[in-house]
Design a protein around this motif. Sequence first.
Motif, PDB file in Angstrom:
ATOM      1  N   GLN A   5     -56.776 -51.028 -39.476  1.00 25.04           N
ATOM      2  CA  GLN A   5     -57.410 -51.312 -38.019  1.00 25.04           C
ATOM      3  C   GLN A   5     -57.945 -52.982 -37.910  1.00 25.04           C
ATOM      4  O   GLN A   5     -58.844 -53.092 -38.157  1.00 25.04           O
ATOM      5  CB  GLN A   5     -58.980 -50.509 -37.501  1.00 25.04           C
ATOM      6  CG  GLN A   5     -58.941 -49.043 -38.175  1.00 25.04           C
ATOM      7  CD  GLN A   5     -57.873 -48.530 -36.811  1.00 25.04           C
ATOM      8  OE1 GLN A   5     -57.857 -49.223 -35.879  1.00 25.04           O
ATOM      9  NE2 GLN A   5     -57.104 -47.465 -36.942  1.00 25.04           N
ATOM     10  N   PHE A   7     -59.312 -55.555 -35.338  1.00 27.14           N
ATOM     11  CA  PHE A   7     -60.636 -55.179 -34.097  1.00 27.14           C
ATOM     12  C   PHE A   7     -60.372 -55.137 -32.592  1.00 27.14           C
ATOM     13  O   PHE A   7     -60.977 -55.007 -31.809  1.00 27.14           O
ATOM     14  CB  PHE A   7     -61.808 -55.792 -34.039  1.00 27.14           C
ATOM     15  CG  PHE A   7     -63.108 -56.231 -33.388  1.00 27.14           C
ATOM     16  CD1 PHE A   7     -64.105 -54.922 -33.416  1.00 27.14           C
ATOM     17  CD2 PHE A   7     -63.214 -56.882 -32.328  1.00 27.14           C
ATOM     18  CE1 PHE A   7     -64.361 -55.016 -32.636  1.00 27.14           C
ATOM     19  CE2 PHE A   7     -63.729 -57.127 -31.941  1.00 27.14           C
ATOM     20  CZ  PHE A   7     -64.942 -56.196 -31.541  1.00 27.14           C
ATOM     21  N   TRP A   8     -59.114 -56.624 -32.366  1.00 28.60           N
ATOM     22  CA  TRP A   8     -58.420 -56.307 -30.996  1.00 28.60           C
ATOM     23  C   TRP A   8     -58.099 -55.502 -30.784  1.00 28.60           C
ATOM     24  O   TRP A   8     -57.587 -55.286 -29.554  1.00 28.60           O
ATOM     25  CB  TRP A   8     -58.034 -57.956 -31.184  1.00 28.60           C
ATOM     26  CG  TRP A   8     -56.814 -58.161 -32.411  1.00 28.60           C
ATOM     27  CD1 TRP A   8     -55.405 -57.571 -31.666  1.00 28.60           C
ATOM     28  CD2 TRP A   8     -57.111 -58.669 -33.523  1.00 28.60           C
ATOM     29  NE1 TRP A   8     -54.841 -57.825 -32.876  1.00 28.60           N
ATOM     30  CE2 TRP A   8     -55.810 -58.499 -33.308  1.00 28.60           C
ATOM     31  CE3 TRP A   8     -57.767 -59.455 -34.306  1.00 28.60           C
ATOM     32  CZ2 TRP A   8     -55.121 -58.892 -35.349  1.00 28.60           C
ATOM     33  CZ3 TRP A   8     -57.250 -59.190 -35.349  1.00 28.60           C
ATOM     34  CH2 TRP A   8     -55.390 -59.301 -35.898  1.00 28.60           C
ATOM     35  N   HIS A  10     -58.668 -52.414 -30.919  1.00 29.47           N
ATOM     36  CA  HIS A  10     -59.949 -51.140 -31.191  1.00 29.47           C
ATOM     37  C   HIS A  10     -60.481 -50.785 -29.768  1.00 29.47           C
ATOM     38  O   HIS A  10     -60.547 -52.110 -28.947  1.00 29.47           O
ATOM     39  CB  HIS A  10     -60.894 -51.528 -32.203  1.00 29.47           C
ATOM     40  CG  HIS A  10     -61.911 -50.113 -32.543  1.00 29.47           C
ATOM     41  ND1 HIS A  10     -63.457 -49.980 -31.205  1.00 29.47           N
ATOM     42  CD2 HIS A  10     -62.202 -49.431 -32.991  1.00 29.47           C
ATOM     43  CE1 HIS A  10     -64.503 -49.126 -31.869  1.00 29.47           C
ATOM     44  NE2 HIS A  10     -63.034 -48.813 -32.892  1.00 29.47           N
ATOM     45  N   PRO A  11     -60.530 -49.815 -29.502  1.00 24.02           N
ATOM     46  CA  PRO A  11     -60.915 -49.237 -27.671  1.00 24.02           C
ATOM     47  C   PRO A  11     -62.307 -50.631 -27.490  1.00 24.02           C
ATOM     48  O   PRO A  11     -62.429 -50.531 -26.321  1.00 24.02           O
ATOM     49  CB  PRO A  11     -61.049 -48.449 -27.930  1.00 24.02           C
ATOM     50  CG  PRO A  11     -60.423 -47.534 -29.057  1.00 24.02           C
ATOM     51  CD  PRO A  11     -60.003 -48.568 -29.486  1.00 24.02           C
ATOM     52  N   LEU A  12     -63.364 -50.593 -28.432  1.00 26.36           N
ATOM     53  CA  LEU A  12     -64.667 -51.563 -27.991  1.00 26.36           C
ATOM     54  C   LEU A  12     -64.071 -52.577 -27.923  1.00 26.36           C
ATOM     55  O   LEU A  12     -64.673 -53.038 -27.225  1.00 26.36           O
ATOM     56  CB  LEU A  12     -65.397 -50.911 -29.709  1.00 26.36           C
ATOM     57  CG  LEU A  12     -67.074 -51.816 -29.287  1.00 26.36           C
ATOM     58  CD1 LEU A  12     -68.036 -51.884 -27.723  1.00 26.36           C
ATOM     59  CD2 LEU A  12     -67.303 -51.712 -30.333  1.00 26.36           C
ATOM     60  N   ALA A  13     -63.250 -53.393 -28.455  1.00 27.51           N
ATOM     61  CA  ALA A  13     -62.566 -54.838 -28.429  1.00 27.51           C
ATOM     62  C   ALA A  13     -62.413 -54.553 -26.696  1.00 27.51           C
ATOM     63  O   ALA A  13     -62.320 -55.711 -26.154  1.00 27.51           O
ATOM     64  CB  ALA A  13     -61.265 -55.214 -29.125  1.00 27.51           C
ATOM     65  N   GLU A  14     -61.313 -53.685 -25.970  1.00 29.64           N
ATOM     66  CA  GLU A  14     -60.712 -53.441 -24.965  1.00 29.64           C
ATOM     67  C   GLU A  14     -61.875 -53.617 -24.029  1.00 29.64           C
ATOM     68  O   GLU A  14     -61.827 -54.368 -22.972  1.00 29.64           O
ATOM     69  CB  GLU A  14     -59.957 -52.483 -25.219  1.00 29.64           C
ATOM     70  CG  GLU A  14     -59.463 -51.979 -23.529  1.00 29.64           C
ATOM     71  CD  GLU A  14     -58.279 -53.690 -23.085  1.00 29.64           C
ATOM     72  OE1 GLU A  14     -58.765 -54.258 -21.994  1.00 29.64           O
ATOM     73  OE2 GLU A  14     -57.844 -54.712 -23.619  1.00 29.64           O
ATOM     74  N   GLN A  15     -62.406 -52.880 -24.081  1.00 32.83           N
ATOM     75  CA  GLN A  15     -64.294 -52.548 -23.674  1.00 32.83           C
ATOM     76  C   GLN A  15     -64.889 -54.345 -22.957  1.00 32.83           C
ATOM     77  O   GLN A  15     -65.162 -53.911 -22.800  1.00 32.83           O
ATOM     78  CB  GLN A  15     -65.202 -51.557 -24.240  1.00 32.83           C
ATOM     79  CG  GLN A  15     -65.990 -51.124 -23.146  1.00 32.83           C
ATOM     80  CD  GLN A  15     -66.882 -50.353 -23.897  1.00 32.83           C
ATOM     81  OE1 GLN A  15     -66.688 -50.107 -24.439  1.00 32.83           O
ATOM     82  NE2 GLN A  15     -68.618 -50.283 -22.627  1.00 32.83           N
ATOM     83  N   VAL A  16     -64.801 -54.113 -24.686  1.00 36.49           N
ATOM     84  CA  VAL A  16     -65.601 -55.928 -24.352  1.00 36.49           C
ATOM     85  C   VAL A  16     -64.498 -56.980 -23.877  1.00 36.49           C
ATOM     86  O   VAL A  16     -64.912 -58.036 -22.620  1.00 36.49           O
ATOM     87  CB  VAL A  16     -65.664 -56.638 -26.358  1.00 36.49           C
ATOM     88  CG1 VAL A  16     -66.393 -57.765 -25.540  1.00 36.49           C
ATOM     89  CG2 VAL A  16     -66.671 -55.850 -26.844  1.00 36.49           C
ATOM     90  N   ARG A  17     -63.688 -56.969 -23.587  1.00 37.60           N
ATOM     91  CA  ARG A  17     -61.954 -57.388 -23.226  1.00 37.60           C
ATOM     92  C   ARG A  17     -62.833 -57.659 -21.241  1.00 37.60           C
ATOM     93  O   ARG A  17     -63.031 -58.742 -20.803  1.00 37.60           O
ATOM     94  CB  ARG A  17     -61.267 -58.006 -23.173  1.00 37.60           C
ATOM     95  CG  ARG A  17     -60.181 -58.621 -24.385  1.00 37.60           C
ATOM     96  CD  ARG A  17     -59.534 -59.067 -25.256  1.00 37.60           C
ATOM     97  NE  ARG A  17     -58.865 -57.107 -25.397  1.00 37.60           N
ATOM     98  CZ  ARG A  17     -58.828 -57.082 -27.355  1.00 37.60           C
ATOM     99  NH1 ARG A  17     -59.471 -57.238 -27.082  1.00 37.60           N
ATOM    100  NH2 ARG A  17     -58.373 -55.319 -26.608  1.00 37.60           N
ATOM    101  N   GLU A  19     -64.889 -55.873 -19.769  1.00 40.95           N
ATOM    102  CA  GLU A  19     -66.510 -56.146 -19.156  1.00 40.95           C
ATOM    103  C   GLU A  19     -66.435 -58.034 -19.446  1.00 40.95           C
ATOM    104  O   GLU A  19     -66.737 -58.740 -18.258  1.00 40.95           O
ATOM    105  CB  GLU A  19     -67.758 -56.060 -19.903  1.00 40.95           C
ATOM    106  CG  GLU A  19     -67.352 -54.909 -19.882  1.00 40.95           C
ATOM    107  CD  GLU A  19     -68.614 -54.465 -21.318  1.00 40.95           C
ATOM    108  OE1 GLU A  19     -69.342 -55.111 -22.144  1.00 40.95           O
ATOM    109  OE2 GLU A  19     -69.154 -52.324 -21.318  1.00 40.95           O
TER     110      GLU A  19
END
Length: 77
Positions: A5, A7-8, A10-17, A19
């Motif tokens: 997996q 990180f880039w 990962h859905p969390l990484a997409e959310q951070v991008r 934002e």
Amino acid sequence: MTAIQYFWRHPLAEQVREEGRIEDRREMILRILEWRSVPVTDAVRERVNACADLDQLEVWAQRAVHATDAAELFAGD
């Protein structure tokens, strides 16, 4: 074999991008108005900073390029 997996991806990484893109767009709108010496009221600043819609922020950024009054960002909204 176990899938790796990244990180880039990962859905969390997409959310951070996402934002980050939103925050950058907000800053860009206010900076454009500042560069053009268009006064920005607290109400305009608050409305821009409260917006989380990237498409709406794009429209406001385009309007900021030509606005002579910061309230013109919201014309027709």
